[in-house]
Every structure is written in structure tokens, then in C-alpha cells.
Write an enzyme that holds these catalytic residues in place. Structure first.
Site, mmCIF file in Angstrom:
data_model
loop_
_atom_site.group_PDB
_atom_site.id
_atom_site.type_symbol
_atom_site.label_atom_id
_atom_site.label_comp_id
_atom_site.label_asym_id
_atom_site.label_seq_id
_atom_site.Cartn_x
_atom_site.Cartn_y
_atom_site.Cartn_z
ATOM 1 N N TYR A 70 -9.453 -53.648 -20.574
ATOM 2 C CA TYR A 70 -8.908 -53.725 -19.433
ATOM 3 C C TYR A 70 -7.840 -54.929 -19.093
ATOM 4 O O TYR A 70 -7.942 -55.804 -18.158
ATOM 5 C CB TYR A 70 -9.687 -53.808 -18.007
ATOM 6 C CG TYR A 70 -10.562 -52.399 -17.982
ATOM 7 C CD1 TYR A 70 -10.007 -51.395 -18.847
ATOM 8 C CD2 TYR A 70 -11.477 -52.384 -17.025
ATOM 9 C CE1 TYR A 70 -10.980 -50.057 -18.502
ATOM 10 C CE2 TYR A 70 -12.313 -51.179 -16.924
ATOM 11 C CZ TYR A 70 -11.913 -49.864 -17.763
ATOM 12 O OH TYR A 70 -12.562 -48.845 -17.546
ATOM 13 N N SER A 167 -19.178 -44.564 -22.754
ATOM 14 C CA SER A 167 -18.474 -44.234 -21.916
ATOM 15 C C SER A 167 -17.711 -43.135 -22.705
ATOM 16 O O SER A 167 -16.798 -43.536 -23.357
ATOM 17 C CB SER A 167 -17.438 -45.148 -21.194
ATOM 18 O OG SER A 167 -16.252 -44.511 -20.507
#
Length: 270
Positions: A70, A167
């Protein structure tokens, strides 16, 4: 009606972590390239980011989701969360790096350890509550062939992470991740419910589930007269396997509205 989540925290599987049913995703604090949102956005400055985190806490949110991929999200959160470490359950990831506008993946033992140590430093903390493998989509191969889970198990024994999982993007990967780990982050929303078997397994085996793309990355829409956000959260929280849904808003009004809707949905489900 309670418009906060303070009294609605719940166990995340058998991790020992208690989380708010809504978590704050922080991709928009660190990266504005290569993100799949319907509208462009401006990365908040430190004052705006700090206000958003303060608002989240006041609304009863204690779960924060970040990742090395991110952009500068982790580096920004470290200073922004100073003095508040025990107020937050921090989720970060390993495996995906985002450089010069491109993602690359590395699940090797050396990189996994380096990544976690770097996250600890960036986040200015001595432990990460939940560390997820940021899969490239080849979930089974990542889990079976790279040894990434062995490294995470060692880091858990060392106390550097408290739990681990994936994830992922597939049912098979999610199921294997839960068999051998603590948690899976899965896509589950009004238009995508293919990973529901992972939620079912989690519910019967006391494993943790975090929901990503709960609002289909902001694309949720439905028939006229139906609130798509409420319908999304009704679907998600009707499933007993769900611990928390991650939303990545940077708009204070959206955050407050989402919290109010989740609080109302959970009270109706009681």
C-alpha cells in the site's frame, strides 16, 4: 440505536484478538496508483489522516489494515499511531511489493522475514497482531511450495506476530490457509460469493475471517429503493463466520454512515 461499534467487538476466530465488526483499510493513505476504485482520490495529508484515525477510534473501530504493497501506508501509520498501540489491532501483509507503479511478489523465507521486520520498524511496534500472505492468486502454490507459512509460524513463536493467514483469491487456498493458520481475508459481497465455503469452514472451526471488497470496492449498486451499503452488510454479517469487514474510505461522512449501518444491522440480527 447505537451509532458506534464500541459494544459490538467480537472474537476473531480463536486468535484471542477482539475486533470491531468494521475495520479501516489504509491503501488510500499510501497509494493512489493501480487501485481499483470508481473515482480518483487525493491521498490525505497527515492532519486529515490523523483526524480520520481519531474518528475511527471514537466510532469504536479498533482494526486497521495495511500492507507493504500500500505504498507508504505503513510508514505513515507508525508516527500517526504513536502512543495508541494498545488501542489497535493491526493487520499487515507480506509477499507483495509495489514499486514504480508495479506489483512484484516474493514469498521466500528471507523476504518474508525481512518484510515483517521492516513492517515492525515502519509501524513502530514490537508486534503485528495479524500477518497475512498477500497472495498473487496462486494461493495453493504459494502455501504449499514457498514455505511462507513456516516462516510465519516461526515469527509467531518469536512473538513478532500474534496470528497469520492469507489474503487470497481461491476457495482451495482459503481452506488450506485456515487448516494450517489462524485467519483468511476473503472477497464476499453482493456480486461475489464464490468464497463462501471458506466462511463456512471458519464458522465450524473457530477460525478468523476478514472480508475484503465488502462494498465491491465502492461499486456496490442494486435495484432502486434498496440501500446497497445496508444490503451488503446484511449479507456479510448474516454469516456466522465473519469477524470483520474492511472498508477503505477516507471520507469522514462515509465512515460514520458505514458504522451506523453496521451497528443497526448487527442489532437487528441479535
Amino acid at each position: 440505536m447505537s451509532a458506534t461499534l464500541h459494544d459490538l467487538h467480537r472474537p476473531l476466530g480463536s486468535t484471542g484478538l477482539h475486533v470491531s465488526p468494521l475495520g479501516l483499510g489504509t491503501v488510500k493513505l499510501g497509494r493512489d496508483q493501480g487501485v481499483k476504485y470508481p473515482n480518483g482520490f487525493t491521498i490525505p495529508d497527515d492532519a486529515q489522516a490523523s483526524a480520520l484515525l481519531r474518528q475511527a477510534r471514537e466510532l469504536g473501530i479498533n482494526l486497521i489494515d495495511t500492507a507493504p504493497a500500500y505504498g507508504v501506508s505503513e510508514q505513515r501509520l507508525g508516527p500517526l499511531l504513536r502512543g495508541q498501540r494498545d488501542e489497535w489491532v493491526i493487520v499487515s501483509k507480506t509477499g507483495e511489493e509495489f514499486e514504480q507503479g508495479q506489483s512484484r511478489f516474493d514469498f521466500s523465507a528471507a523476504h518474508t522475514r525481512l518484510s515483517v521486520e521492516r513492517s515492525l520498524k515502519r509501524l513502530e511496534t514490537d508486534r503485528i497482531d495479524l500477518l497475512l500472505v498477500h497472495s498473487d492468486g496462486n494461493d495453493l502454490a504459494v502455501l504449499r511450495d514457498t514455505g511462507v507459512y513456516d516462516t510465519l509460524a516461526a515469527l509467531k513463536r518469536e512473538g513478532k506476530i500474534l496470528g497469520y493467514g492469507i489474503s487470497g483469491k481461491t476457495v482451495e487456498g482459503g481452506l488450506l490457509a485456515l487448516e494450517e493458520g489462524d485467519c483468511a481475508m476473503v472477497t464476499y459481497n453482493l456480486s461475489e460469493q464464490g468464497e463462501k465455503p471458506v466462511l463456512d469452514y471458519a464458522a465450524t472451526h473457530a477460525k478468523g475471517i476478514l472480508i475484503k471488497k465488502a462494498l465491491a470496492s465502492g461499486h456496490a449498486c442494486l435495484a432502486e429503493g434498496v440501500d446497497p451499503v445496508r444490503a451488503s452488510f446484511e449479507l456479510i454479517f448474516a454469516h456466522p463466520g465473519v469477524g470483520s469487514a474492511i472498508v477503505g474510505t477516507i471520507t469522514p461522512a462515509h465512515l460514520a454512515a458505514n458504522v451506523a449501518i453496521v451497528a443497526a444491522v448487527l442489532q437487528d440480527l441479535r
